[in-house]
Design a protein around this motif. Structure first.
Motif, PDB file in Angstrom:
ATOM      1  N   ILE A 207       0.838  -1.197   0.000  1.00 23.89           N
ATOM      2  CA  ILE A 207       0.000   0.000   0.000  1.00 23.89           C
ATOM      3  C   ILE A 207       0.874   1.249   0.000  1.00 23.89           C
ATOM      4  O   ILE A 207       1.779   1.381   0.826  1.00 23.89           O
ATOM      5  N   ILE A 208       0.603   2.144  -0.926  1.00 30.25           N
ATOM      6  CA  ILE A 208       1.283   3.430  -0.995  1.00 30.25           C
ATOM      7  C   ILE A 208       0.345   4.465  -0.384  1.00 30.25           C
ATOM      8  O   ILE A 208      -0.741   4.715  -0.917  1.00 30.25           O
ATOM      9  N   PRO A 209       0.721   5.076   0.754  1.00 25.19           N
ATOM     10  CA  PRO A 209      -0.179   6.035   1.414  1.00 25.19           C
ATOM     11  C   PRO A 209      -0.429   7.265   0.548  1.00 25.19           C
ATOM     12  O   PRO A 209       0.374   7.632  -0.305  1.00 25.19           O
ATOM     13  N   ALA A 210      -1.564   7.888   0.779  1.00 26.11           N
ATOM     14  CA  ALA A 210      -1.877   9.151   0.107  1.00 26.11           C
ATOM     15  C   ALA A 210      -0.912  10.230   0.585  1.00 26.11           C
ATOM     16  O   ALA A 210      -0.353  10.141   1.684  1.00 26.11           O
ATOM     17  N   GLY A 211      -0.732  11.247  -0.227  1.00 28.55           N
ATOM     18  CA  GLY A 211       0.156  12.332   0.188  1.00 28.55           C
ATOM     19  C   GLY A 211       0.641  13.154  -0.975  1.00 28.55           C
ATOM     20  O   GLY A 211       0.169  13.030  -2.115  1.00 28.55           O
ATOM     21  N   LEU A 212       1.625  13.982  -0.684  1.00 27.93           N
ATOM     22  CA  LEU A 212       2.217  14.860  -1.685  1.00 27.93           C
ATOM     23  C   LEU A 212       3.400  14.163  -2.348  1.00 27.93           C
ATOM     24  O   LEU A 212       4.259  13.588  -1.664  1.00 27.93           O
ATOM     25  N   PHE A 213       3.439  14.227  -3.690  1.00 31.90           N
ATOM     26  CA  PHE A 213       4.514  13.589  -4.444  1.00 31.90           C
ATOM     27  C   PHE A 213       5.159  14.607  -5.378  1.00 31.90           C
ATOM     28  O   PHE A 213       4.461  15.398  -6.041  1.00 31.90           O
ATOM     29  N   ALA A 214       6.498  14.580  -5.405  1.00 32.18           N
ATOM     30  CA  ALA A 214       7.243  15.342  -6.401  1.00 32.18           C
ATOM     31  C   ALA A 214       7.428  14.443  -7.611  1.00 32.18           C
ATOM     32  O   ALA A 214       7.929  13.323  -7.490  1.00 32.18           O
ATOM     33  N   CYS A 215       7.040  14.934  -8.792  1.00 36.61           N
ATOM     34  CA  CYS A 215       7.014  14.087  -9.979  1.00 36.61           C
ATOM     35  C   CYS A 215       7.862  14.690 -11.099  1.00 36.61           C
ATOM     36  O   CYS A 215       7.889  15.904 -11.276  1.00 36.61           O
ATOM     37  N   ILE A 216       8.504  13.810 -11.831  1.00 39.86           N
ATOM     38  CA  ILE A 216       9.288  14.246 -12.984  1.00 39.86           C
ATOM     39  C   ILE A 216       9.200  13.173 -14.056  1.00 39.86           C
ATOM     40  O   ILE A 216       9.206  11.975 -13.765  1.00 39.86           O
ATOM     41  N   ARG A 217       9.098  13.600 -15.314  1.00 41.41           N
ATOM     42  CA  ARG A 217       8.963  12.675 -16.436  1.00 41.41           C
ATOM     43  C   ARG A 217      10.196  12.726 -17.323  1.00 41.41           C
ATOM     44  O   ARG A 217      10.847  13.759 -17.443  1.00 41.41           O
ATOM     45  N   TYR A 218      10.471  11.578 -17.969  1.00 39.47           N
ATOM     46  CA  TYR A 218      11.612  11.516 -18.872  1.00 39.47           C
ATOM     47  C   TYR A 218      11.405  10.394 -19.878  1.00 39.47           C
ATOM     48  O   TYR A 218      10.560   9.515 -19.711  1.00 39.47           O
ATOM     49  N   ASN A 219      12.191  10.418 -20.961  1.00 42.31           N
ATOM     50  CA  ASN A 219      12.209   9.350 -21.959  1.00 42.31           C
ATOM     51  C   ASN A 219      13.386   8.430 -21.695  1.00 42.31           C
ATOM     52  O   ASN A 219      14.424   8.863 -21.205  1.00 42.31           O
TER      53      ASN A 219
END
Length: 283
Positions: A207-219
């Motif tokens: 289980i991954i708890p709810a919360g704030l996530f910093a996100c970054i995308r890449y190829n």
């Protein structure tokens, strides 16, 4: 109006082909009333219309010719009703499967339409996310070969229709200890994000708890090409006063089921974070 019809006339009257009627004759499902012994021509009686109409209707609801033969064998009210009930249950099951498949495809179309116009690559964004359930084998993947077998094993655990194709559900877990030590290329555990109604065995649940996530995308590739993005994310968190609070998820956004172009394959790294508390003022 005439009582006796040729095979072409009967076929035209009931919206069928002559070959269909010949086939029904060969398998002794629906035979002509009379066959000329000299010419071999088949003749049907107009009074056979009910039987042929019933066959046509039963074929439309999905009955095989063998099932239809059984239906006509010593027909009575109870037997016919029971057969129709069984076929109705079968059709309902198929409808439920089609409804699930339609829902999955619709969700994928919506997702792909959104991901095509979302944020640029290599930019850090913060997002609040709900709690998620992961299905995982708890085994670390060391190579693309192990990744292939791992995905197959995870797919075999799912009961959905077309579950992983073109969706943002397949990924790997980057352990918190590796994040803190800047070990960006360590072997990782593979997972699939479960749907809410999925039944998951306890040993495969995370289980991954709810919360704030910093996100970054890449190829790039799932097990490579992430170091640059992670280092950029770490630097951004330090500059903006955020700290890592758990393991990260690296989730495939656009995969090889959608494109052959390696420049279009996309991943997103999601790191749980929390704003650093401000120090108390000195008195």
């Amino acid at each position: 109006m005439k009582e006796n019809l040729t095979i072409s006339e009967m076929a035209k009257l009931r919206g069928m082909t002559t070959e269909t009627l010949r086939h029904y004759d060969r398998i002794v499902l629906f035979k002509p009333q009379y066959v000329d012994p000299y010419s071999g021509y088949r003749y049907y009686s107009i009074f056979q219309y009910e039987i042929l109409g019933t066959i046509k209707e039963l074929r439309q609801i999905g009955m095989s010719t063998d099932e239809i033969k059984q239906y006509f064998d010593q027909r009575n009210f109870k037997k016919s009703l029971d057969i129709l009930k069984a076929k109705h249950s079968e059709l309902l099951s198929k409808l439920n499967e089609l409804a699930e498949l339609e829902e999955n495809i619709r969700e994928k179309i919506v997702y792909l339409s959104e991901v095509s116009r979302e944020e640029e690559l290599h930019e850090v964004r913060f997002r609040e996310m709900k709690s998620r359930k992961l299905i995982t084998l708890h085994e670390k993947i060391n190579s693309n070969l192990e990744l292939c077998y791992g995905v197959i094993r995870l797919e075999s655990m799912l009961t959905e229709k077309a579950p992983i194709l073109a969706s943002n559900r397949l990924g790997i877990i980057i352990e918190e200890a590796d994040l803190r030590a800047n070990r960006c290329e360590e072997p990782s555990v593979i997972f699939v994000v479960a749907k809410n109604k999925a039944k998951i065995q306890k040993q495969h649940l995370k289980i991954i708890p709810a919360g704030l996530f910093a996100c970054i995308r890449y190829n790039g590739e799932l097990l490579r090409n992430r170091s640059e993005s992670l280092y950029k994310l770490f630097e951004y968190l330090q500059e903006t006063g955020y700290r890592i609070t758990g393991s990260a998820l690296q989730i495939m956004q656009v995969d090889i089921t959608i494109t052959d172009n390696p420049n279009e394959i996309m991943f997103e790294i999601q790191v749980p974070v929390q704003k650093n508390s401000k120090p108390l003022p000195v008195r």
